[in-house]
Structure formats: structure tokens, C-alpha cells
Design an enzyme around this catalytic site. Sequence first.
Site: not given
Length: 351
Positions: A35, A247
Amino acid sequence: MSQLPRATIHLSNIVANWRALDGLHPGATTSAVVKADGYGLGAGPVSRALMRAGCSSFFVAYLEEGLALRKTLGLGPRIFILNGPTRKEMSAYVTAGLTAVLSSPDHVKAWANAPKGTAALHFDTGMNRLGLKPSVLQTALPALHKLQPVLVMSHLACADEKANPMNAAQRKAFDDISAAFPDTPASLANSDGCYLGKAFGYDLIRPGLALYGGTHPPKGLRINAGLTLDAAILSVFDAEMGEKVGYGATHTLAQDTVLATVGIGYADGLLRGGANALIAYLDGIACPVLGRISMDLVTIDVSKAQDKAKAGARVEFIGEHAKLEDQAARAGTLGYELLTGLSNRVERVYA
């Protein structure tokens, strides 16, 4: 050569993992859970390789996944749809020869009135997610037998915790369920369930993540890396002690450091939770991730690999050195999320 992040899918390793799991339960059929597009690695190529190796049963979550897999594999293997059918989908199951997994009274009622097709029965043994309640056996056993199920199954909630008493409790509950269907194959074990012993094997095991290099196998069982995720160095430069990285300036350099910026980020599936935690590998040498992971870029410390650190060199983020489950733990998540989160921008190469 492209600078895109690259996932090299090792089909031979996936097949070897399937065979290793198959060897744990020689009396059972070993299926494959493919899946979510084969856990992000490509359901088509993965399933074809496994079918050539002898796998004849596959599990997906949705009808659409099953229809695509049927086109890929042809009419031979059995394909189970775990999330079950809606009333409008019944005929599609029959036309494509897909096996519906029935897990609710509504599923059972609708399937009983649908065109003839094959179905499995999913029972809840304590997870409270999907599954018929065992009490239905007291009131509707003849009706369930009339459906002629090809499989009865349940799902383990705590298989990754070998000593958790939930495992034994679920197995006991499932023993009672499977005894009510003496002529029907039974299935309980997922990947980690395969490691719990022969009593959990029943007639069919359903490995998923272990096929792709995840889980923590017992001593003596080798599970190989299903992929290598790497990305190219874009620049290499010196930085001084006390300077900040990334950042938010979340990392301060404790010493003069050689840094490299690599072309991979959270848009590719490298989770922000791995900031200041993930370990990348350059030619087998550990290179810690420093600072935050941004959309397209990440910075690593290549001080111990200076002679290897050149623009264009590929850095491993998941693979033989950067173990899937180790990286997942560093990012505060699971191997499942790292694999299924790989974006379409990541180039897939099959080897």
C-alpha cells in the site's frame, strides 16, 4: 547528472528481505503489503520483483491501488483491499478479481447482496481501529460462513514491543476467531508480528515495513536496506567558531568547521524534526546535520570528510550506513513516515 535527490530502490534487497521473513514461518504463506505505492518505493516495480520471487498475495489499502496493481501484475496473484468496499464499488471488485476485506457489519451486509466475489473477514482483537467485533460470532456466524471467506485476519497493535501482554491477549482472541472458521486460512502477523514466534504465523503473514528495510529484527536475521536516499553537495565552505547555522540560528559552531550545503529538504521528505539530529554519510563517514532543515537544503558538518567533500558528491541520508530506523528515531518519528513521505521530486532509480 541530475542534482535532484535520488532514491535508489534495491529490488534484490527487498526480495531477500521477503525470503528471510518467509523462512521464519515455513508453514505459512508470505504475502507482501504494498500500500501507499509500495511504502513510497513504487508498488509496481516492487510487486513485480516479489511476484517473480514467488509472492502470490498482496495487500493494499484502497480499491484504486488494487486496480492499478492488477494491471501491473495480471490475473495471477490475489490482491486484498484492506479498507474494504463501498456499495458503489462492489462490481469493480468482481470485474478486477480483487478480494474485499470486510471489517464492519455494513461491509458484510452489502457484500452479501453484491455480485459474487471473494472476500476476507477482518476481526478486531483489541486495537479498536478496523474490524468486526468477536461478538458477531455469537449472532451471525452462519451468515459469515455463507460468504465463503478466503481469509480471516486481525491486526496486532503492539507487535513492536515483544514483551507487551497485548500480543498474547490478541493471539488468544484470534485463536477463538480462527477456530470458528476451521477451513479458512488465518492471518495475524504484520512485520514485527513475524518476530514474535511461530504461534503468530498461522497460515499467512503480512510483512510491510520489514520488506523495505525497517523494523528491528531479532539477532541472526538480516534485513537489508530497501533503498538508498542520497543528494548532491552544492557547496563546501569554512565557518568559524561561534558562527550560526541555518534558519533561526539554532546551531552555534563550537569550533572552526567545514560545512557543506546539500540539495535536499523537507519538500523531499527530509523531516524538519531531524534538525540538529540526523546523521548523513559521505563515503561512509558520518556528517551530522547542523541547524534546521529547510525546504530544499540542509547543512552538514564535513570536517571529518574534507577530502571527499566536493560539489556534486552524493551524500547518503537513508541506506546502508544511515539506517532507516536510526534516522527515524533521530527525527522523532517512524521508518514508515520517512519512506511514505518521500516526495515526487525525489528521483526513483531501480537497481
